[in-house]
Design an enzyme around this catalytic site. Structure first.
Site, PDB file in Angstrom:
ATOM      1  CG  ASP A   1      96.590 -39.152  62.441  1.00  0.00           C
ATOM      2  OD1 ASP A   1      95.530 -38.960  62.059  1.00  0.00           O
ATOM      3  OD2 ASP A   1      97.030 -40.526  62.333  1.00  0.00           O
TER       4      ASP A   1
ATOM      5  CG  ASP B   1      91.266 -39.247  62.696  1.00  0.00           C
ATOM      6  OD1 ASP B   1      90.978 -38.241  62.416  1.00  0.00           O
ATOM      7  OD2 ASP B   1      91.440 -40.222  62.206  1.00  0.00           O
ATOM      8  CD  GLU B   2      95.122 -34.864  61.280  1.00  0.00           C
ATOM      9  OE1 GLU B   2      95.064 -35.888  60.652  1.00  0.00           O
ATOM     10  OE2 GLU B   2      95.274 -33.810  60.730  1.00  0.00           O
TER      11      GLU B   2
END
Length: 419
Positions: free
Chosen positions: A16, A115-116
């Site tokens: 993350d 974002d992950e």
């Protein structure tokens, strides 16, 4: 009890990027992502604008987080408010994925969101070392090359890696969970919404059943959970035991696949014909997403939220139809039916809709009562092809050229925000 010896013993990383939008903007401004006071919001002129991201300092000291409203941001001289740069964020996300590809092959990378990501490192342990070592290398590479902070959870499956990330790694930087940690770390989680995959509505239902912690969920009668939630009850039970048999790239929660859209309108909409114009535009976009995945839906959900001048409120209702569809006008007519049934004539500021109860769109069963259905379905796919080749604004419905239309404006945005 669960016999973990028969379950996958993989090495999965869940990575993350901390406060990704805010951190990227901070680096562009020459600020330290972890120590600056930065808020990312779409439209500074509207105090009701949604906060898209906040730096860790703003989250910790002021309680401002993603989803907060701009008027909630305190008037503190240290806080800097910036507009999003969505195209830049997407480019950075792509470059970070290239970093992952240095360590694992592409087929072992699953981009969960901008974002992950999940990485399966089983096949490269002999090259780079154990999972902790690989996580440290990746974290160092990202920080050195992009000046961006990250957190990494490690587990024997995707679920455990994700839970480790959310519940421990985000505070420590890197953490690892094994099946031995389920009862000591996962079962203590309460309230239930802190566990990934459990939203407020599911939590409320579980609470009404006397379940307030993950441990209580794990010890609850499986048959009763399945009777209450269907297949999701089975998954909730086994997730409470840390069990996840999904492969990299597969959805962790089966049955949660849906296509939806929520739009906060640029102004208050008072006239019914204007509201209906936006509903049609949104139906077009949601069905286009379903068609892009060759899916149809049986359940159509629709709702509106009223303006704060009306003291809020609204409705959200669903209807399941006999024949699954991804045809724009079919979905539009169901949404109109729900709108006419539950709309109270108040000023509307947000419209939400989703398609669920998903099925594959591999065949069409002709109906004696709708002989043109196949033509309308083919027309939808043809229009999608034109938009894919020439851009989303290349082919719009007439309502998009009215004063109420929003599609032309949104076509200039990336992820609903300025590039």
């Amino acid at each position: 009890m669960v016999d973990y010896r028969s379950l996958p013993q993989g090495q999965i990383l869940c990575i993350d990027m901390k406060s990704f939008y805010a951190s990227c903007t901070a680096v562009m401004l020459g600020l330290d992502p972890l120590n600056c006071y930065l808020v990312i919001a779409g439209n500074h002129e509207r105090k009701g604008s949604v906060v898209l991201a906040a730096s860790p300092k703003v989250k910790k000291e002021f309680g401002i987080k993603t989803g907060s409203r701009l008027f909630e941001v305190p008037n503190d001289p240290r806080i800097r408010i910036e507009e999003p740069k969505m195209a830049t964020y997407l480019r950075v996300s792509t470059e970070i994925t290239r970093v992952f590809n240095r360590y694992v092959p592409k087929e072992d990378i699953h981009t969960y969101s901008v974002d992950e990501s999940f990485l399966k490192v089983d096949s490269v342990l002999h090259l780079w070392g154990d999972a902790i070592t690989i996580a440290e290398k990746i974290k160092d590479d990202i920080e050195r090359e992009f000046q961006l902070p990250s957190a990494i959870g490690i587990g024997p499956n995707m679920l455990m890696a994700k839970l480790c990330l959310d519940l421990e790694a985000k505070g420590k930087g890197i953490a690892e969970w094994t099946y031995d940690d389920v009862q000591t770390k996962l079962w203590n989680v309460s309230p239930l919404r802190e566990m990934w995959g459990i939203g407020r509505q599911v939590e409320k239902t579980l609470n009404s059943m006397g379940i307030f912690s993950v441990g209580q969920l794990a010890r609850y009668d499986l048959k009763k959970l399945e009777k209450k939630f269907g297949i999701m009850g089975n998954q909730l039970y086994f997730h409470a035991w840390g069990v996840d048999l999904s492969e990299i790239g597969a959805p962790i929660m089966e049955g949660q696949i849906s296509f939806g859209k929520g739009q906060i309108l640029l102004r208050d909409y008072k006239e019914e014909h204007e509201i209906k114009n936006v509903i049609l535009e949104m139906c077009e976009e949601v069905t286009r997403r379903a068609r892009a995945h060759r899916k149809t839906a049986r359940t159509i959900s629709f709702g509106v939220s009223y303006s704060k001048d009306e003291l809020g409120g609204g409705f959200y209702r669903s209807k399941t139809i006999e024949r699954p569809t991804n045809i724009t006008m079919d979905v539009y007519h169901v949404c109109l039916e729900l709108f006419q049934q539950f709309y109270e004539g108040k000023t509307v500021r947000k419209i939400t809709m989703s398609l669920s109860n998903i099925e594959d769109d591999h065949e069409l069963q002709l109906s004696l009562f709708d002989l043109d259905e196949w033509r309308r379905k083919k027309l939808g796919y043809t229009m999608d092809g034109i938009r894919k080749r020439f851009g989303s604004a290349a082919l719009l419905r007439a309502v998009s050229y009215t004063e109420a239309g929003t599609a032309r404006h949104r076509a200039k945005l990336v992820g609903g925000h300025k590039m």
